[in-house]
Scaffold this active site. Structure first.
Site, PDB file in Angstrom:
ATOM      1  N   CYS A 299       0.856  -1.182   0.000  1.00 27.62           N
ATOM      2  CA  CYS A 299       0.000   0.000   0.000  1.00 27.62           C
ATOM      3  C   CYS A 299       0.891   1.231   0.000  1.00 27.62           C
ATOM      4  O   CYS A 299       1.848   1.291   0.769  1.00 27.62           O
ATOM      5  CB  CYS A 299      -0.885  -0.005   1.249  1.00 27.62           C
ATOM      6  SG  CYS A 299      -1.940   1.456   1.375  1.00 27.62           S
TER       7      CYS A 299
ATOM      8  N   HIS B 231      -8.838  -3.664  -2.293  1.00 33.18           N
ATOM      9  CA  HIS B 231      -7.895  -2.821  -1.552  1.00 33.18           C
ATOM     10  C   HIS B 231      -8.321  -1.346  -1.613  1.00 33.18           C
ATOM     11  O   HIS B 231      -8.372  -0.661  -0.580  1.00 33.18           O
ATOM     12  CB  HIS B 231      -6.492  -3.009  -2.146  1.00 33.18           C
ATOM     13  CG  HIS B 231      -5.423  -2.222  -1.476  1.00 33.18           C
ATOM     14  ND1 HIS B 231      -4.408  -2.807  -0.742  1.00 33.18           N
ATOM     15  CD2 HIS B 231      -5.200  -0.881  -1.403  1.00 33.18           C
ATOM     16  CE1 HIS B 231      -3.623  -1.854  -0.258  1.00 33.18           C
ATOM     17  NE2 HIS B 231      -4.075  -0.674  -0.653  1.00 33.18           N
ATOM     18  N   GLU B 232      -8.638  -0.878  -2.820  1.00 31.70           N
ATOM     19  CA  GLU B 232      -8.986   0.542  -2.980  1.00 31.70           C
ATOM     20  C   GLU B 232     -10.348   0.847  -2.352  1.00 31.70           C
ATOM     21  O   GLU B 232     -10.532   1.911  -1.744  1.00 31.70           O
ATOM     22  CB  GLU B 232      -8.963   0.941  -4.458  1.00 31.70           C
ATOM     23  CG  GLU B 232      -7.621   0.742  -5.168  1.00 31.70           C
ATOM     24  CD  GLU B 232      -6.451   1.358  -4.426  1.00 31.70           C
ATOM     25  OE1 GLU B 232      -6.626   2.379  -3.730  1.00 31.70           O
ATOM     26  OE2 GLU B 232      -5.334   0.808  -4.522  1.00 31.70           O
TER      27      GLU B 232
ATOM     28  N   HIS C 297     -10.107   1.475   1.264  1.00 34.05           N
ATOM     29  CA  HIS C 297      -9.626   2.819   1.604  1.00 34.05           C
ATOM     30  C   HIS C 297     -10.799   3.786   1.802  1.00 34.05           C
ATOM     31  O   HIS C 297     -10.735   4.685   2.640  1.00 34.05           O
ATOM     32  CB  HIS C 297      -8.719   3.373   0.497  1.00 34.05           C
ATOM     33  CG  HIS C 297      -7.280   2.982   0.633  1.00 34.05           C
ATOM     34  ND1 HIS C 297      -6.519   3.288   1.745  1.00 34.05           N
ATOM     35  CD2 HIS C 297      -6.445   2.312  -0.206  1.00 34.05           C
ATOM     36  CE1 HIS C 297      -5.285   2.829   1.583  1.00 34.05           C
ATOM     37  NE2 HIS C 297      -5.213   2.226   0.404  1.00 34.05           N
TER      38      HIS C 297
HETATM   39 ZN    ZN Z   1      -3.534   1.262  -0.240  1.00 29.20          ZN
END
Ligand code: ZN
Length: 188
Positions: A99, A141-142, A145
């Protein structure tokens, strides 16, 4: 276009759910262009707005799967559906991810193999992408966020200890830390 500083873990913007974007104004267009530039400069395969200090629900991605296949796009106010995660421990070789907000570190994490992304582009037109494998991982993953979740928050105990050590070693884990791609060479 401008390369933006990337916020490092510990800043509240990374640990707080982001707000809906709504209409994609010119300011959003500029933000997206800057985020794409920043992602390429880092370099990374994805970048979410909170990582550049903006608490809005949007992310960009760009991943070259092979010679002929480039996946890239902008997801505004996305929704994500995922397949159930397979049981078992994540593999160090094939399931490690990193990340840009925990630069230079990688740890294995089991993710869903399949995902469906529904979002709007900058033109406001809704679209849907069915993703598998690494692209599905990027989306998960995004999308995390945007909910204030880092992959570090999802790691199994031993790896969670590893990332906590790294954060302590680097003096991260507090508000206001960032790095600038092309200036600070943190991403190894
Ligand atoms: Zn990340």
């Amino acid at each position: 276009m401008t390369v933006l500083p990337i916020v490092i873990t510990g800043d509240p913007v990374l640990h707080t759910p982001a707000d809906p974007v709504g209409e994609a104004t010119d300011a959003i267009g500029t933000l997206v262009a800057d985020m794409i530039e920043t992602m390429h400069a880092a370099p990374g395969v994805g970048l979410a707005a909170p990582q550049v200090g903006v608490g809005l629900r949007l992310f960009v991605w760009s991943w070259q799967e092979d010679e002929d296949t480039l996946h890239e796009g902008v997801a505004i106010d996305p929704e994500l559906w995922i397949t159930p995660t397979a049981v078992g421990e994540a593999d160090e070789e094939s399931e490690s991810e990193g990340c840009l907000s925990i630069p230079g570190e990688r740890f294995p994490l089991r993710r869903s193999e399949g995902a469906i992304l529904r979002a709007r582009g900058l033109d406001g037109v809704p679209y849907e992408i069915e993703a598998h494998g690494w692209l599905a991982r990027i989306f998960q993953h995004e999308f995390d966020h945007l909910n204030g979740v880092l992959y570090a928050d999802r790691l199994e105990h031993a790896h969670a200890k590893g990332v906590a050590k790294a954060i302590k070693r680097e003096g991260w884990g507090r508000p206001g830390e960032s790095w600038l791609p092309g200036v600070d060479d943190l991403e190894g």
